[in-house]
Design a protein around this motif. Structure first.
Motif, mmCIF file in Angstrom:
data_model
loop_
_atom_site.group_PDB
_atom_site.id
_atom_site.type_symbol
_atom_site.label_atom_id
_atom_site.label_comp_id
_atom_site.label_asym_id
_atom_site.label_seq_id
_atom_site.Cartn_x
_atom_site.Cartn_y
_atom_site.Cartn_z
ATOM 1 N N ASN A 121 100.039 24.673 47.366
ATOM 2 C CA ASN A 121 101.258 24.031 47.874
ATOM 3 C C ASN A 121 102.502 24.506 47.139
ATOM 4 O O ASN A 121 103.588 24.561 47.700
ATOM 5 C CB ASN A 121 101.194 22.506 47.712
ATOM 6 C CG ASN A 121 99.873 21.931 48.144
ATOM 7 O OD1 ASN A 121 98.909 21.994 47.399
ATOM 8 N ND2 ASN A 121 99.816 21.392 49.340
ATOM 9 N N HIS A 122 102.352 24.781 45.855
ATOM 10 C CA HIS A 122 103.495 25.182 45.020
ATOM 11 C C HIS A 122 103.096 26.394 44.198
ATOM 12 O O HIS A 122 102.114 26.336 43.458
ATOM 13 C CB HIS A 122 103.903 24.058 44.054
ATOM 14 C CG HIS A 122 104.166 22.756 44.733
ATOM 15 N ND1 HIS A 122 105.385 22.427 45.270
ATOM 16 C CD2 HIS A 122 103.353 21.694 44.953
ATOM 17 C CE1 HIS A 122 105.311 21.215 45.797
ATOM 18 N NE2 HIS A 122 104.095 20.753 45.625
ATOM 19 N N VAL A 123 103.854 27.482 44.313
ATOM 20 C CA VAL A 123 103.590 28.674 43.494
ATOM 21 C C VAL A 123 104.694 28.791 42.463
ATOM 22 O O VAL A 123 105.877 28.680 42.789
ATOM 23 C CB VAL A 123 103.508 29.942 44.363
ATOM 24 C CG1 VAL A 123 103.382 31.179 43.493
ATOM 25 C CG2 VAL A 123 102.316 29.848 45.320
ATOM 26 N N ILE A 124 104.304 28.965 41.202
ATOM 27 C CA ILE A 124 105.265 29.013 40.095
ATOM 28 C C ILE A 124 105.273 30.424 39.521
ATOM 29 O O ILE A 124 104.216 31.030 39.333
ATOM 30 C CB ILE A 124 104.851 28.026 38.978
ATOM 31 C CG1 ILE A 124 104.507 26.661 39.558
ATOM 32 C CG2 ILE A 124 105.936 27.879 37.925
ATOM 33 C CD1 ILE A 124 103.316 26.023 38.922
ATOM 34 N N TYR A 125 106.488 30.924 39.264
ATOM 35 C CA TYR A 125 106.644 32.244 38.640
ATOM 36 C C TYR A 125 107.316 32.022 37.276
ATOM 37 O O TYR A 125 108.528 32.227 37.151
ATOM 38 C CB TYR A 125 107.528 33.145 39.502
ATOM 39 C CG TYR A 125 106.981 33.420 40.879
ATOM 40 C CD1 TYR A 125 106.171 34.523 41.126
ATOM 41 C CD2 TYR A 125 107.288 32.578 41.949
ATOM 42 C CE1 TYR A 125 105.680 34.791 42.396
ATOM 43 C CE2 TYR A 125 106.798 32.831 43.222
ATOM 44 C CZ TYR A 125 105.991 33.936 43.437
ATOM 45 O OH TYR A 125 105.513 34.185 44.698
ATOM 46 N N PRO A 126 106.571 31.578 36.254
ATOM 47 C CA PRO A 126 107.221 31.184 34.997
ATOM 48 C C PRO A 126 108.011 32.294 34.317
ATOM 49 O O PRO A 126 109.123 32.073 33.854
ATOM 50 C CB PRO A 126 106.081 30.699 34.106
ATOM 51 C CG PRO A 126 104.828 30.957 34.832
ATOM 52 C CD PRO A 126 105.138 31.362 36.234
ATOM 53 N N GLU A 127 107.460 33.515 34.294
ATOM 54 C CA GLU A 127 108.156 34.605 33.614
ATOM 55 C C GLU A 127 109.461 34.945 34.340
ATOM 56 O O GLU A 127 110.504 35.111 33.728
ATOM 57 C CB GLU A 127 107.274 35.857 33.515
ATOM 58 C CG GLU A 127 106.240 35.794 32.401
ATOM 59 C CD GLU A 127 104.980 35.055 32.816
ATOM 60 O OE1 GLU A 127 104.862 34.680 33.999
ATOM 61 O OE2 GLU A 127 104.124 34.821 31.942
ATOM 62 N N ARG A 128 109.385 35.040 35.672
ATOM 63 C CA ARG A 128 110.566 35.389 36.455
ATOM 64 C C ARG A 128 111.639 34.306 36.320
ATOM 65 O O ARG A 128 112.810 34.602 36.123
ATOM 66 C CB ARG A 128 110.176 35.561 37.928
ATOM 67 C CG ARG A 128 111.328 36.065 38.788
ATOM 68 C CD ARG A 128 110.841 36.508 40.140
ATOM 69 N NE ARG A 128 110.624 35.383 41.028
ATOM 70 C CZ ARG A 128 110.006 35.477 42.201
ATOM 71 N NH1 ARG A 128 109.514 36.628 42.587
ATOM 72 N NH2 ARG A 128 109.860 34.428 42.968
ATOM 73 N N GLU A 129 111.212 33.028 36.437
ATOM 74 C CA GLU A 129 112.174 31.929 36.359
ATOM 75 C C GLU A 129 112.815 31.860 34.977
ATOM 76 O O GLU A 129 114.021 31.638 34.850
ATOM 77 C CB GLU A 129 111.490 30.610 36.718
ATOM 78 C CG GLU A 129 111.270 30.500 38.229
ATOM 79 C CD GLU A 129 110.221 29.466 38.611
ATOM 80 O OE1 GLU A 129 109.897 28.610 37.776
ATOM 81 O OE2 GLU A 129 109.742 29.528 39.757
ATOM 82 N N ALA A 130 111.995 32.079 33.941
ATOM 83 C CA ALA A 130 112.542 32.060 32.573
ATOM 84 C C ALA A 130 113.519 33.209 32.382
ATOM 85 O O ALA A 130 114.573 33.056 31.752
ATOM 86 C CB ALA A 130 111.402 32.142 31.548
ATOM 87 N N GLY A 131 113.200 34.362 32.959
ATOM 88 C CA GLY A 131 114.083 35.523 32.837
ATOM 89 C C GLY A 131 115.409 35.304 33.529
ATOM 90 O O GLY A 131 116.474 35.614 32.985
ATOM 91 N N GLU A 132 115.357 34.733 34.750
ATOM 92 C CA GLU A 132 116.598 34.475 35.493
ATOM 93 C C GLU A 132 117.462 33.460 34.749
ATOM 94 O O GLU A 132 118.682 33.602 34.646
ATOM 95 C CB GLU A 132 116.264 33.963 36.900
ATOM 96 C CG GLU A 132 115.702 35.060 37.800
ATOM 97 C CD GLU A 132 115.173 34.525 39.117
ATOM 98 O OE1 GLU A 132 115.233 33.299 39.335
ATOM 99 O OE2 GLU A 132 114.691 35.341 39.920
ATOM 100 N N ARG A 133 116.809 32.418 34.223
ATOM 101 C CA ARG A 133 117.540 31.366 33.502
ATOM 102 C C ARG A 133 118.177 31.947 32.246
ATOM 103 O O ARG A 133 119.333 31.675 31.927
ATOM 104 C CB ARG A 133 116.548 30.261 33.152
ATOM 105 C CG ARG A 133 117.178 29.014 32.616
ATOM 106 C CD ARG A 133 116.178 27.878 32.635
ATOM 107 N NE ARG A 133 116.627 26.864 31.718
ATOM 108 C CZ ARG A 133 116.302 26.831 30.444
ATOM 109 N NH1 ARG A 133 115.519 27.756 29.934
ATOM 110 N NH2 ARG A 133 116.759 25.881 29.653
ATOM 111 N N THR A 134 117.421 32.779 31.534
ATOM 112 C CA THR A 134 117.946 33.388 30.309
ATOM 113 C C THR A 134 119.156 34.263 30.616
ATOM 114 O O THR A 134 120.141 34.256 29.876
ATOM 115 C CB THR A 134 116.846 34.234 29.622
ATOM 116 O OG1 THR A 134 115.741 33.370 29.332
ATOM 117 C CG2 THR A 134 117.343 34.853 28.335
ATOM 118 N N ALA A 135 119.107 35.000 31.731
ATOM 119 C CA ALA A 135 120.230 35.864 32.098
ATOM 120 C C ALA A 135 121.514 35.054 32.244
ATOM 121 O O ALA A 135 122.582 35.474 31.800
ATOM 122 C CB ALA A 135 119.927 36.592 33.405
#
Length: 223
Positions: A121-135
């Motif tokens: 139901n929910h797919v999480i992309y932790p590395e990508r999301e952390a990278g975007e947030r860090t940017a």
């Protein structure tokens, strides 16, 4: 009518790598009952004292999942990311066990699409999301950045110079910059919701909402 899942329902977390361990640990701190599963005995021993239950089992086997009562859970997290094959097999097992809410970690877009296709139901992309947030955080005055759907974001930041010392009405934040100041935190005082009369000072922190592009422009005003 399907029964809604209780907000405090126990959670099955499969995989005790960094992401799974962080998820299980935070759920435990929030007072949620957690069953953490991994096939690595050392990881299970390490986490057995930190979460409600930790068991050693091979979640790639649906029989092993049945033996630990996985089918009784209404929420499961597949935190296995290093092996796409293992992640897909485990997620398929959770779907076959008819667990209503399945969250699964993906390491790539194609991996995520497979997980969605088989029923996560929910797919999480932790590395990508952390990278975007860090940017966003390294690019300026933002202290925290949460992006929602449709390009909408909520950000904690220092107020840019053009709005300091003025009420929010006088600085024209919404009309000039198309962002909304949701709240203000002054040193030593509790967080307060912002009104048109709120005056923002040099030492305050503000919470703002708006589109990603508008917030980036607003943050770039500096001070």
């Amino acid at each position: 009518m399907v029964d809604r899942i209780k907000h405090d329902a126990p959670v099955l977390v499969i995989g005790l790598g960094r992401f799974g361990a962080a998820t299980a640990g935070q759920l435990d701190r929030l007072g949620r009952e957690v069953l953490a599963v991994d096939d690595n005995e050392l990881l299970v021993q390490k986490w057995s004292e930190r979460v409600t239950h930790a068991v050693q089992a091979d979640a790639k086997s649906i029989d092993a999942l049945r033996q630990i009562g996985a089918q009784d859970f209404s929420i499961a997290v597949c935190a296995v990311g290093s092996s796409v094959e293992a992640s897909v097999l485990i997620t398929a097992n959770l779907v076959d066990l008819k667990i209503p809410q399945i969250w699964a970690k993906a390491i790539s877009t194609s991996h995520g699409k497979i997980l969605e296709r088989i029923g996560a139901n929910h797919v999480i992309y932790p590395e990508r999301e952390a990278g975007e947030r860090t940017a966003h955080l390294v690019s300026g005055r933002m202290l925290d950045f949460i992006e929602f759907d449709d390009d909408f974001a909520l950000v904690k930041m220092y107020p840019p110079k053009p709005i300091r010392g003025l009420s929010l009405q006088d600085s024209g934040v919404r009309s000039k910059y198309r962002i909304t100041v949701v709240g203000v935190k002054s040193p030593g005082k509790p967080f307060t919701y912002a009104t048109e009369q709120t005056v923002v000072s040099d030492h305050d922190l503000i919470i703002v909402s708006g589109t990603e592009a508008d917030i980036e422009r607003f943050a770039a005003l500096g001070g």
